[in-house]
Write an enzyme that holds these catalytic residues in place. Structure first.
Site, PDB file in Angstrom:
ATOM      1  N   GLU A   1      17.330 -13.494 -28.185  1.00 41.16           N
ATOM      2  CA  GLU A   1      17.277 -14.406 -29.327  1.00 41.16           C
ATOM      3  C   GLU A   1      18.530 -15.276 -29.254  1.00 41.16           C
ATOM      4  O   GLU A   1      18.504 -16.459 -29.572  1.00 41.16           O
ATOM      5  CB  GLU A   1      17.254 -13.609 -30.630  1.00 41.16           C
TER       6      GLU A   1
ATOM      7  N   ARG B   1      11.730 -17.284 -34.956  1.00 39.92           N
ATOM      8  CA  ARG B   1      13.031 -17.697 -34.398  1.00 39.92           C
ATOM      9  C   ARG B   1      12.878 -18.961 -33.535  1.00 39.92           C
ATOM     10  O   ARG B   1      13.488 -19.076 -32.479  1.00 39.92           O
ATOM     11  CB  ARG B   1      13.653 -16.587 -33.553  1.00 39.92           C
TER      12      ARG B   1
ATOM     13  N   SER C   1      21.175  -9.873 -33.961  1.00 40.75           N
ATOM     14  CA  SER C   1      20.165  -9.376 -33.017  1.00 40.75           C
ATOM     15  C   SER C   1      20.324 -10.152 -31.720  1.00 40.75           C
ATOM     16  O   SER C   1      20.230 -11.377 -31.725  1.00 40.75           O
ATOM     17  CB  SER C   1      18.750  -9.647 -33.535  1.00 40.75           C
TER      18      SER C   1
HETATM   19  N1  EPU Z   1      14.615   0.619 -34.637  1.00 42.29           N
HETATM   20  C1  EPU Z   1      14.952   1.699 -33.834  1.00 42.29           C
HETATM   21  N2  EPU Z   1      16.178   1.714 -33.243  1.00 42.29           N
HETATM   22  C2  EPU Z   1      17.081   0.724 -33.425  1.00 42.29           C
HETATM   23  C3  EPU Z   1      16.750  -0.361 -34.244  1.00 42.29           C
HETATM   24  C4  EPU Z   1      15.512  -0.413 -34.830  1.00 42.29           C
HETATM   25  O1  EPU Z   1      14.170   2.636 -33.633  1.00 42.29           O
HETATM   26  O2  EPU Z   1      18.182   0.836 -32.858  1.00 42.29           O
HETATM   27  C5  EPU Z   1      13.299   0.583 -35.290  1.00 42.29           C
HETATM   28  C6  EPU Z   1      13.345   1.287 -36.636  1.00 42.29           C
HETATM   29  O3  EPU Z   1      12.259   2.174 -36.680  1.00 42.29           O
HETATM   30  C7  EPU Z   1      13.148   0.219 -37.665  1.00 42.29           C
HETATM   31  C8  EPU Z   1      12.438  -0.888 -36.881  1.00 42.29           C
HETATM   32  O4  EPU Z   1      12.902  -0.730 -35.529  1.00 42.29           O
HETATM   33  O5  EPU Z   1      12.380   0.655 -38.729  1.00 42.29           O
HETATM   34  C9  EPU Z   1      12.823  -2.270 -37.370  1.00 42.29           C
HETATM   35  O6  EPU Z   1      14.244  -2.321 -37.511  1.00 42.29           O
HETATM   36  P1  EPU Z   1      14.965  -3.298 -38.550  1.00 42.29           P
HETATM   37  O7  EPU Z   1      14.335  -3.229 -39.888  1.00 42.29           O
HETATM   38  O8  EPU Z   1      16.434  -3.079 -38.416  1.00 42.29           O
HETATM   39  O9  EPU Z   1      14.569  -4.714 -37.989  1.00 42.29           O
HETATM   40  P2  EPU Z   1      14.604  -5.321 -36.520  1.00 42.29           P
HETATM   41  O10 EPU Z   1      13.219  -5.663 -36.125  1.00 42.29           O
HETATM   42  O11 EPU Z   1      15.376  -4.440 -35.601  1.00 42.29           O
HETATM   43  C10 EPU Z   1      14.775  -7.760 -37.454  1.00 42.29           C
HETATM   44  C11 EPU Z   1      15.583  -9.007 -37.240  1.00 42.29           C
HETATM   45  C12 EPU Z   1      16.951  -8.894 -37.931  1.00 42.29           C
HETATM   46  C13 EPU Z   1      16.731  -8.642 -39.405  1.00 42.29           C
HETATM   47  C14 EPU Z   1      15.884  -7.365 -39.564  1.00 42.29           C
HETATM   48  C15 EPU Z   1      15.523  -7.075 -41.004  1.00 42.29           C
HETATM   49  C16 EPU Z   1      14.865  -9.916 -35.113  1.00 42.29           C
HETATM   50  C17 EPU Z   1      15.235 -10.218 -33.702  1.00 42.29           C
HETATM   51  N3  EPU Z   1      15.771  -9.264 -35.832  1.00 42.29           N
HETATM   52  O12 EPU Z   1      15.431  -6.686 -36.785  1.00 42.29           O
HETATM   53  O13 EPU Z   1      17.595 -10.153 -37.795  1.00 42.29           O
HETATM   54  O14 EPU Z   1      17.953  -8.506 -40.105  1.00 42.29           O
HETATM   55  O15 EPU Z   1      14.634  -7.514 -38.843  1.00 42.29           O
HETATM   56  O16 EPU Z   1      14.540  -7.956 -41.406  1.00 42.29           O
HETATM   57  O17 EPU Z   1      13.785 -10.298 -35.557  1.00 42.29           O
HETATM   58  C18 EPU Z   1      19.150 -11.385 -36.473  1.00 42.29           C
HETATM   59  O18 EPU Z   1      18.199 -12.101 -36.140  1.00 42.29           O
HETATM   60  O19 EPU Z   1      20.331 -11.576 -36.060  1.00 42.29           O
HETATM   61  C19 EPU Z   1      18.888 -10.240 -37.330  1.00 42.29           C
HETATM   62  C20 EPU Z   1      19.821  -9.371 -37.628  1.00 42.29           C
END
Ligand code: EPU
Length: 338
Positions: free
Chosen positions: A334, A164, A238
Site C-alpha cells: 500500500e 486505497r 499498513s
Molecule cells: N490479523 C491477524 N494478524 C495481524 C493483523 C491482523 O491475524 O497481525 C487479522 C485479525 O484477525 C483481524 C483482521 O486481520 O481481525 C483484520 O485486522 P484489522 O482490523 O487490524 O484490519 P486490517 O485489515 O489489518 C485495515 C487497514 C488499516 C485500518 C484497519 C481498521 C488496510 C491495508 N489496512 O487493516 O489501515 O486501520 O483495517 O479498519 O486496508 C493503513 O492503511 O495504514 C491502516 C492502518
C-alpha cells in the site's frame, strides 16, 4: 516560495528514513503553487508531492523536486438541509481535520480518527479505516493542473475511488496536485458502526447511544492497541494492502486453514487479511537488518532504528515471496516506494 537544495527528508516521512531530496519547496498558499508553475520546474523535471509522508518509503535519495504541501484552513462552504459542506486545505493534518469535525458535531469523519497524513493525501489513496473510506465523505476535490495552471474541480465519481486508489494515483498521476477537498458531513446524528471490531468495542464501553466523540475516542484506542505511534516508532501504517482472491482460491485456502480471516466483497470475491497471512507465515515481530514487522500488527513494517529504505524494501520482498510460496497469494504494498 523558495526552492531549497539537498534537503534531508528524515522529518518529512513517518518511517524516519534519512534520504535526501535534490530540491525542496514548501507550498503555503495557492499563489505559491502558481509561482512554482511559472518557474517551469513542474513541467520539465520530476517532482513528488509530499503531505505527511506517512505512506512513503524512500528507497533512495530523491533526484527531483519535493513539493511539500503546507496550505492551511478549514472553512464551512454551505449548508444543504442536514448536510454541511466543509472545505479543508491540502496541508491540513488529517487527524486535526477529523477532530475539528467531531468538535463541531459534524458526523461522518469520526471512524477516520488518528489516520496519519494530510487532507491532500486522503483522496489520492482514498484512506480508510473501521468501515469508512474518505470517498464516503468527499464531495469534490479541487486540484491544480501542473501543465496548464488551471484549478479543476473533480466530482466524487470523477475521482474514480477504489480500495486505497483513485484517478490521482492512476491516469492522472503527476498531472494534478490536490489543493483542497470539500467534504459533505451530516449535522444530524449518524454513525457508522458496521465494522465489527468497532461496534464490539463501543458496546463493551456500555455506550447505548454513543456520541461522535465517543466513537472517535474508541477508534483512537483501537488504533493505539495495534498501530505504532509514528512519533515513537517509524512506520508507514499498513505497509501492504489486503489482497482480493476468487471464491475458489478462497475456498481452497479455507479448507487448508480453517481459521483464515476473510471478508466477502460486493462482487463475490474475497478480501483476505494480509496481516493474518503474514502472521501465519511467522513474520510477526521478526526483523531483517534494521527493518522489522510490528509485533502487534503484522501488516505494519517498522523502523527498528536507523533503518534505510533499502532494508524496508528487502524485508517487504522477503515477506511477499514467502506469503506467495505458502498460500499462492500475492500481496502488494500500500505504501509507495520511491
Ligand atoms: N490479523 C491477524 N494478524 C495481524 C493483523 C491482523 O491475524 O497481525 C487479522 C485479525 O484477525 C483481524 C483482521 O486481520 O481481525 C483484520 O485486522 P484489522 O482490523 O487490524 O484490519 P486490517 O485489515 O489489518 C485495515 C487497514 C488499516 C485500518 C484497519 C481498521 C488496510 C491495508 N489496512 O487493516 O489501515 O486501520 O483495517 O479498519 O486496508 C493503513 O492503511 O495504514 C491502516 C492502518
Amino acid at each position: 516560495m523558495t526552492i531549497e537544495h539537498d534537503i534531508s527528508l528524515k522529518k518529512y516521512n513517518t518511517f524516519g528514513i534519512d534520504a535526501q531530496a535534490s530540491a525542496f519547496v514548501a507550498i503555503r498558499t495557492e499563489q505559491d503553487l502558481h509561482e512554482l508553475f511559472l518557474t517551469g520546474r513542474l513541467r520539465n523535471q520530476p517532482f513528488l508531492v509530499l503531505g505527511g509522508g506517512s505512506n512513503m518509503v524512500f528507497a533512495d535519495n530523491y533526484q527531483g523536486l519535493v513539493v511539500h504541501m503546507e496550505t492551511k484552513g478549514i472553512k464551512v462552504q454551505g449548508v444543504e438541509g442536514d448536510d454541511i459542506l466543509v472545505e479543508a486545505q491540502a496541508g491540513e493534518v488529517w487527524s486535526d481535520f477529523v477532530r475539528h469535525c467531531v468538535d463541531h458535531e459534524w458526523y461522518g469523519a469520526e471512524n477516520l480518527s488518528g489516520i496519519p497524513g494530510t487532507v491532500g493525501a486522503a483522496p489520492v489513496q482514498n484512506v480508510g479505516a473501521y468501515g469508512t473510506e474518505a470517498k464516503d465523505i468527499i464531495e469534490v476535490v479541487r486540484a491544480y493542473d501542473v501543465q496548464t495552471s488551471n484549478l479543476r474541480v473533480f466530482s466524487n465519481s470523477e475521482c474514480r475511488f477504489g480500495y486505497r486508489n483513485s484517478i490521482f494515483k492512476q491516469e492522472l498521476k503527476d498531472r494534478y496536485i490536490v489543493a483542497s477537498v470539500i467534504f459533505r458531513l451530516h449535522r444530524e446524528y449518524e454513525l457508522n458502526l458496521s465494522y465489527k471490531a468497532l461496534a464490539t468495542a463501543v458496546a463493551m464501553k456500555g455506550y447505548g447511544h454513543p456520541t461522535g466523540r465517543q466513537v472517535a475516542e474508541t477508534v483512537t484506542e483501537l488504533r493505539n492497541t495495534k498501530l505504532p505511534d509514528p512519533k515513537v516508532i517509524g512506520s508507514a501504517g499498513s505497509f501492504f494492502k489486503n489482497p482480493v482472491v476468487t471464491a475458489s482460491q478462497h475456498d481452497d485456502l479455507k479448507r487448508r486453514y480453517p481459521d483464515l480471516v476473510s471478508f466477502v466483497t460486493d462482487d463475490g470475491h474475497y478480501k483476505l487479511a494480509a496481516g493474518w497471512l503474514i502472521e501465519k507465515a511467522g513474520w510477526k515481530g521478526k526483523r531483517l537488518g534494521n527493518a522489522g514487522v510490528y509485533g502487534k500488527q503484522a501488516l505494519v513494517l517498522v523502523n527498528c532504528g536507523g533503518c534505510t529504505g533499502k532494508e524496508v524494501v528487502a524485508l517487504s520482498k522477503a515477506i511477499t515471496a514467502d506469503v506467495e510460496a505458502r498460500f499462492g497469494v500475492r500481496i502488494s504494498p500500500e505504501a509507495i516506494i520511491i
